[in-house]
Scaffold this active site. Structure first.
Site: not given
Ligand code: LLP
Length: 419
Positions: A240, A278, A318, A343, A372
Site C-alpha cells: 500500500g 507499487r 482513476y 474512440c 499497474y
C-alpha cells in the site's frame, strides 16, 4: 530515485538512449530499469531492518512480467499472488513455493487445489466460507494448508475509492468484529493450520496514519486471539505504500514506514509478511510513446500519442496523474491535452497540461508506469498488447513480445453455422 535521466539532452534508461529502444522495438513500449527495481527492493528491505523476522512478498499484480519477477526473486523476494496465473509466474521466476502467499476474495476450488499441490507458503483466507472449503480440499489430500485470516479493520485508507480495501463495506477480509469467532471456527478444522492474521487497507497511501491504526487494531486482535488459546506466529501487513507521481508529492518514505512498523509490532513475536507492489515497481518503468500528430483545438492543442487507455489504464480508471515529458526536449513548453487514439473521451491522459513542446514523430514518456501499467492493458479498439523491455546497464532485451491485433484475432473462431 530512478534511472531514467537525461544525458546530452536525451532521456536514457540507465545507459540506453530511449530512441534506440523505440527504433528497435517500436512504440508504444514499456521500458523497465533493472537497477531501479533492485534499488527499490533493497531500500524497502533495509527500511525493515528493525523487523527481525520477515518475508517480503512482491505483489505480483503490480508487475507480473517474468523478468521483473526474476530480478526480485534474485533479491530474495517472495510473491503475493491473487490467481493461479500469478502463482505460476512466481514459480517460473524461481520464487520458492514457501515464499508465496495467496490472497484474493474469489479463489476458485481449482485454484485452491493448484496452490495446495504447489505447496505454497500461506493462504490468506478472506472468508469463513473459503476457509471451510480449503480445509475440506486439504484434508482430502492429506495436507495441512498454512493459513492466515484476512481481517477487514474498517479503517479509511484515505486513498482513491476504487483502490481502498479496508473499509467495512469493501469486499475484502472478515469484519474485525467477527474475526475472533470465525478464527475459532476455522482453527479447529482439519486440513488448515490457522497461524495468523493479514490486513491490506488500500494502495497508493499518502499517509502512515491509517496503516498505523490498522496495524494497532491487528495487534489488539493478536492479543485477544492468544488470550483465547490460539497460537499466532505470522502476521501479514499487506502493501500500500504510495509513490510520488508528481515531483512535489510528499509521501512517507520506506524508512518512515519501517520505523512505524518496527515500533507498532515490537512485542508481537511473530514473523511479519509484507506485500509491497507499487513502491517497488512504480518508478522502475516508463511507457515510451510517439506523437502521432498534434491537432489544433479551440483552446489548447491535442497531442495525440500512439499509446492509449488500453495500454495505460490508470488515468482513465482513476483520473491518475502520470508525468509526461519529451525524450528529447527542445527547450520550450506548450500547454496541451494529451490523448490517445481510442474512440472515447476517457482516452485522455491529461487536459491543459504544461509539457515540453512536441511535434508529430517526437518521442515522449509517461513516467511511473512500472506498476499497474502493462498488466492492466486490454486490446480495446482491436489494438494489440504492447511490448515490454528490460534495461540493464548498457544492454536491453525485449522481455514481453508485442502481441499484435492479428494474433488476437487468430484466437477467435467463426462457427460453421455462421459461415
Ligand atoms: N496486497 C494485496 C492483498 C493487494 O490487494 C494489493 C494491491 C497489494 C498487496 C499491493 O499494493 P501496493 O503496494 O501496490 O499498493 N490498479 C490500481 C492499484 C490496485 C491495487 C490492488 N491491490 C492502480 O493502478 O492504482
Amino acid at each position: 530515485m530512478d534511472h531514467f535521466t537525461y544525458r546530452d539532452g536525451v532521456m536514457h534508461a540507465e545507459n540506453v538512449p530511449l530512441p534506440r529502444i523505440a527504433e528497435d522495438v517500436g512504440t508504444p513500449v514499456y521500458v523497465y530499469s533493472r537497477a531501479t527495481l533492485e534499488r527499490h527492493a533493497r531500500v524497502f528491505r533495509e527500511a525493515l531492518d528493525g523487523v527481525p523476522d520477515k518475508l517480503i512478498a512482491f505483489a505480483v499484480k503490480a508487475n507480473p512480467n517474468l523478468s521483473v519477477l526474476k530480478v526480485l526473486s534474485r533479491e530474495g523476494y517472495g510473491a503475493d499472488v491473487v490467481s493461479v496465473g500469478e502463482m505460476r509466474r512466481a514459480l517460473a521466476a524461481g520464487m520458492p513455493p514457501e515464499k508465496i502467499v495467496f490472497s484474493g476474495v474469489g479463489k476458485t476450488r481449482a485454484e485452491l487445489l493448484a496452490a495446495l499441490e504447489a505447496n505454497i507458503g500461506q493462504f490468506n483466507i478472506e472468508s469463513e466460507e473459503e476457509g471451510l472449503e480449503l480445509a475440506e480440499l486439504a484434508a482430502n489430500l492429506g495436507r495441512e494448508a498454512q493459513c492466515a485470516l484476512r481481517i477487514n479493520p474498517d479503517v479509511d485508507a484515505g486513498t482513491h475509492d476504487k483502490i481502498s480495501t479496508g473499509k467495512a463495506d469493501n469486499k475484502f477480509g472478515v469484519p474485525i468484529s467477527q474475526a475472533g469467532q470465525i478464527f475459532g471456527k476455522l482453527a479447529v478444522q482439519e486440513g488448515v493450520r490457522l497461524r495468523g492474521v493479514a490486513v491490506h487497507i488500500g494502495s497508493q497511501l499518502g499517509e502512515l496514519d491509517p496503516l498505523e491504526r490498522a496495524f494497532t487494531k491487528l495487534g489488539e486482535l493478536v492479543t485477544s486471539l492468544r488470550g483465547a488459546g490460539h497460537t499466532i506466529t505470522h502476521v501479514d501487513l499487506g502493501g500500500g505504500l504510495g509513490v510520488p507521481y508528481r515531483a512535489d508529492d510528499e509521501l512517507p518514505s520506506p524508512a518512515e514506514y519501517g520505523t512505524m512498523v518496527a515500533r507498532v509490532t515490537r512485542d508481537w513475536g511473530v514473523r511479519l509478511i509484507f506485500e509491497p507492489g507499487r513502491v517497488i515497481a512504480g518508478n522502475a518503468g516508463v511507457l515510451l510513446t510517439r506523437v502521432v500528430r498534434v491537432k489544433r483545438g479551440i483552446k489548447d492543442p491535442f497531442v495525440i500519442v500512439d499509446a492509449a487507455m488500453n495500454d495505460l489504464a490508470r488515468p482513465a480508471l482513476y483520473g491518475a496523474y502520470h508525468d509526461f515529458v519529451a525524450v528529447q526536449p527542445k527547450g520550450s513548453d506548450m500547454t496541451a491535452n494529451i490523448v490517445g487514439p481510442i474512440c472515447e473521451t476517457g482516452d485522455t491522459f491529461a487536459m491543459g497540461r504544461l509539457t515540453d513542446k512536441l511535434e508529430s514523430g517526437d518521442l515522449a514518456v509517461f513516467r511511473t508506469a512500472g506498476a499497474y501499467g502493462a498488466t492492466m492493458a486490454s486490446s480495446y479498439n482491436s489494438r494489440g498488447f504492447v511490448a515490454e523491455v528490460l534495461v540493464d546497464g548498457d544492454k536491453f532485451a525485449v522481455v514481453a513480445d508485442r502481441i499484435d491485433a492479428g494474433a488476437i484475432m487468430d484466437a477467435e473462431r467463426v462457427p460453421e453455422w455462421l459461415e
